[in-house]
Design a protein around this motif. Structure first.
Motif, PDB file in Angstrom:
ATOM      1  N   LYS A  33       0.836  -1.201   0.000  1.00  0.00           N
ATOM      2  CA  LYS A  33       0.000   0.000   0.000  1.00  0.00           C
ATOM      3  C   LYS A  33       0.873   1.254   0.000  1.00  0.00           C
ATOM      4  N   GLY A  34       1.954   1.241   0.774  1.00  0.00           N
ATOM      5  CA  GLY A  34       2.882   2.365   0.792  1.00  0.00           C
ATOM      6  C   GLY A  34       3.573   2.547  -0.552  1.00  0.00           C
ATOM      7  N   TYR A  76       5.307   7.319   3.336  1.00  0.00           N
ATOM      8  CA  TYR A  76       5.756   7.016   4.702  1.00  0.00           C
ATOM      9  C   TYR A  76       4.582   7.051   5.674  1.00  0.00           C
ATOM     10  N   THR A  77       3.733   8.052   5.534  1.00  0.00           N
ATOM     11  CA  THR A  77       2.591   8.189   6.434  1.00  0.00           C
ATOM     12  C   THR A  77       1.630   7.008   6.297  1.00  0.00           C
ATOM     13  N   TRP A  81       0.841   4.190   9.230  1.00  0.00           N
ATOM     14  CA  TRP A  81      -0.504   3.896   9.739  1.00  0.00           C
ATOM     15  C   TRP A  81      -0.835   2.419   9.592  1.00  0.00           C
ATOM     16  N   GLU A  82      -0.548   1.873   8.430  1.00  0.00           N
ATOM     17  CA  GLU A  82      -0.878   0.464   8.186  1.00  0.00           C
ATOM     18  C   GLU A  82      -0.031  -0.463   9.055  1.00  0.00           C
ATOM     19  N   THR A  83       1.233  -0.125   9.260  1.00  0.00           N
ATOM     20  CA  THR A  83       2.090  -0.938  10.115  1.00  0.00           C
ATOM     21  C   THR A  83       1.612  -0.891  11.553  1.00  0.00           C
TER      22      THR A  83
END
Length: 125
Positions: A33-34, A76-77, A81-83
């Motif tokens: 996703k990133g 990065y954002t 968030w997903e991590t």
């Protein structure tokens, strides 16, 4: 056997941590996703800047720089968030509860009653 990237994890470790496969899939999804955010962000910002360049002309190198830096921050954002969601999933699978990530409430200091003295001996009202 569970694959984490290019390495295989022993069945013994997988039996000890039953949520490992779900966590690995979640992390893989977060990184993809990133990466997708970065690619689409560069393309989108570059296209917007090319349209704006008709009104405010500036060199192509600045288009590329702004597109890449802006997309890097966005990527990065999103990945962060997903991590964080994946970390919460791991803790839920391992311990059965999700940590409280809300901001701690600050207590209101009580106002002093009456007069007080400072360390210098002054009287305060």
């Amino acid at each position: 056997m569970v694959n984490l990237g290019l390495t295989r994890v022993d069945d013994e470790l997988v039996a000890k941590h039953p949520g490992l496969e779900s966590y690995a899939a979640c992390q893989s999804h977060a990184f993809m996703k990133g990466s997708g955010t970065f690619v689409l962000g560069v393309a989108g910002l570059f296209a917007v800047q090319m349209a704006l360049q008709k009104k405010v002309p500036y060199p192509l190198q600045w288009n590329l720089l702004v597109s890449i830096v802006g997309s890097s921050v966005g990527s990065y954002t999103v990945t962060r968030w997903e991590t964080q969601k994946c970390s919460d999933l791991w803790l839920l699978l391992e311990k059965g509860k999700v940590p409280d990530r809300s901001l701690p409430q600050l207590s209101n200091p009580e106002e002093s009653k009456g007069t007080g003295k400072t360390k210098y001996g002054d009287v305060m009202d």
